[in-house]
Design a protein around this motif. Sequence first.
Motif, short mmCIF file in Angstrom:
data_model
loop_
_atom_site.label_atom_id
_atom_site.label_comp_id
_atom_site.label_asym_id
_atom_site.label_seq_id
_atom_site.Cartn_x
_atom_site.Cartn_y
_atom_site.Cartn_z
N LEU A 19 11.96 -1.98 32.17
CA LEU A 19 12.01 -0.72 31.43
C LEU A 19 13.13 -0.72 30.41
N ARG A 20 14.27 -1.30 30.81
CA ARG A 20 15.39 -1.40 29.86
C ARG A 20 15.01 -2.31 28.69
N LEU A 21 14.24 -3.35 28.96
CA LEU A 21 13.81 -4.25 27.91
C LEU A 21 12.92 -3.52 26.90
N LEU A 22 12.07 -2.63 27.39
CA LEU A 22 11.24 -1.83 26.49
C LEU A 22 12.12 -0.94 25.61
N GLU A 23 13.17 -0.37 26.19
CA GLU A 23 14.09 0.45 25.40
C GLU A 23 14.79 -0.40 24.34
N ILE A 24 15.17 -1.61 24.70
CA ILE A 24 15.83 -2.50 23.75
C ILE A 24 14.89 -2.86 22.60
N LEU A 25 13.63 -3.13 22.90
CA LEU A 25 12.65 -3.43 21.86
C LEU A 25 12.43 -2.21 20.95
N ALA A 26 12.50 -1.02 21.54
CA ALA A 26 12.33 0.20 20.74
C ALA A 26 13.48 0.39 19.77
N GLU A 27 14.66 -0.14 20.13
CA GLU A 27 15.84 -0.01 19.27
C GLU A 27 15.90 -1.11 18.21
N ALA A 28 15.10 -2.17 18.38
CA ALA A 28 15.12 -3.30 17.46
C ALA A 28 14.37 -2.97 16.17
N PRO A 36 12.80 -14.19 22.67
CA PRO A 36 13.23 -14.16 24.07
C PRO A 36 14.74 -14.36 24.21
N THR A 37 15.31 -15.22 23.38
CA THR A 37 16.76 -15.47 23.46
C THR A 37 17.53 -14.22 23.07
N GLU A 38 17.11 -13.54 22.01
CA GLU A 38 17.78 -12.30 21.57
C GLU A 38 17.61 -11.20 22.61
N ALA A 39 16.40 -11.12 23.18
CA ALA A 39 16.16 -10.10 24.20
C ALA A 39 17.04 -10.34 25.41
N ALA A 40 17.19 -11.61 25.81
CA ALA A 40 18.02 -11.95 26.96
C ALA A 40 19.47 -11.56 26.72
N ALA A 41 19.96 -11.84 25.50
CA ALA A 41 21.35 -11.53 25.18
C ALA A 41 21.60 -10.02 25.23
N ARG A 42 20.68 -9.25 24.71
CA ARG A 42 20.86 -7.79 24.70
C ARG A 42 20.69 -7.19 26.10
N LEU A 43 19.83 -7.82 26.90
CA LEU A 43 19.62 -7.33 28.26
C LEU A 43 20.70 -7.81 29.21
N GLY A 44 21.40 -8.91 28.83
CA GLY A 44 22.46 -9.46 29.67
C GLY A 44 21.94 -10.29 30.82
N VAL A 45 20.84 -11.02 30.59
CA VAL A 45 20.27 -11.88 31.63
C VAL A 45 19.99 -13.26 31.04
N HIS A 46 19.65 -14.22 31.91
CA HIS A 46 19.29 -15.56 31.45
C HIS A 46 17.98 -15.50 30.67
N ARG A 47 17.83 -16.43 29.73
CA ARG A 47 16.62 -16.44 28.90
C ARG A 47 15.35 -16.54 29.73
N SER A 48 15.37 -17.29 30.81
CA SER A 48 14.16 -17.46 31.63
C SER A 48 13.72 -16.14 32.26
N ILE A 49 14.70 -15.30 32.62
CA ILE A 49 14.37 -13.99 33.20
C ILE A 49 13.73 -13.10 32.13
N TYR A 71 8.75 -10.67 19.83
CA TYR A 71 8.09 -9.61 20.60
C TYR A 71 8.39 -8.23 20.02
N LEU A 72 7.34 -7.42 19.98
CA LEU A 72 7.44 -6.04 19.53
C LEU A 72 6.73 -5.15 20.55
N LEU A 73 6.95 -3.85 20.45
CA LEU A 73 6.26 -2.92 21.34
C LEU A 73 4.75 -3.00 21.11
N GLY A 74 3.98 -2.85 22.20
CA GLY A 74 2.53 -2.96 22.12
C GLY A 74 1.83 -1.62 22.21
#
Length: 232
Positions: A19-28, A36-49, A71-74
């Motif tokens: 859910l937090r990832l969806l919020e981050i994408l909404a702010e992008a 995926p690498t940018e999303a991981a950095a903003r979410l504070g998790v490993h890229r694989s997660i 990735y963008l919101l769908g």
Amino acid sequence: MTEEPARPGEIAQTLDRGLRLLEILAEADPDQGLSPTEAAARLGVHRSIAARLLATLLRRGFVRRTREGRYLLGMGLFTLARQVSQNLMVVAGPLLTEIAERLDATAVMHVADGDGAVTLASVEPKRASFHIGLRTGSRHPLGTAATGIAILAGRPAEAGERDKVTQGRKQGYVVTTGELVPNFTGIAAPIVVNGWCDASVGVVIPKERKHDEKVLAGEVIALARNIAIGLT
């Protein structure tokens, strides 16, 4: 019965991250999205997660992937949002029409979208002597106008909030003049469901009718309460 907020140990971490990832994408940037690498950095998790979360959201249609692998919101989110709006209008629509006719005022409903308030409905009386032209889908900041400020007033207090938010929380409604439509006054109240507010309802009148504030405020507060009851 109002539900108690979940304690940290009761939160599903994977769902919370998704859910937090969806919020981050909404702010992008809506045109660029995130890798995926940018999303991981903003979410504070490993890229694989982040990659697994994005793959799951992609499968459910909540995100979409570009040819470049960003990735963008769908559209799945818009389907959910539309259903929520429809449910809200099923409850509120007849009440808005009734109060618009009875008070000879434009009845409006707004919903929160991030840091903005979006017009979900604007109902004018059939024999309206004025037209405010508040378009459905129009947007303004939450801290602007009675309709936006009322949503903030329906939420728990925060440090540094505007005086009008604090005042609205105390009296149960907010009044502003000329912030959205020149020479018109808005009177709005928060729709609070399960201790949280994501919507407000109100009336818009010529500023010359501001002497009716107390009476109209009572009507608006009762309307907000009836809508909240209908949603629970």
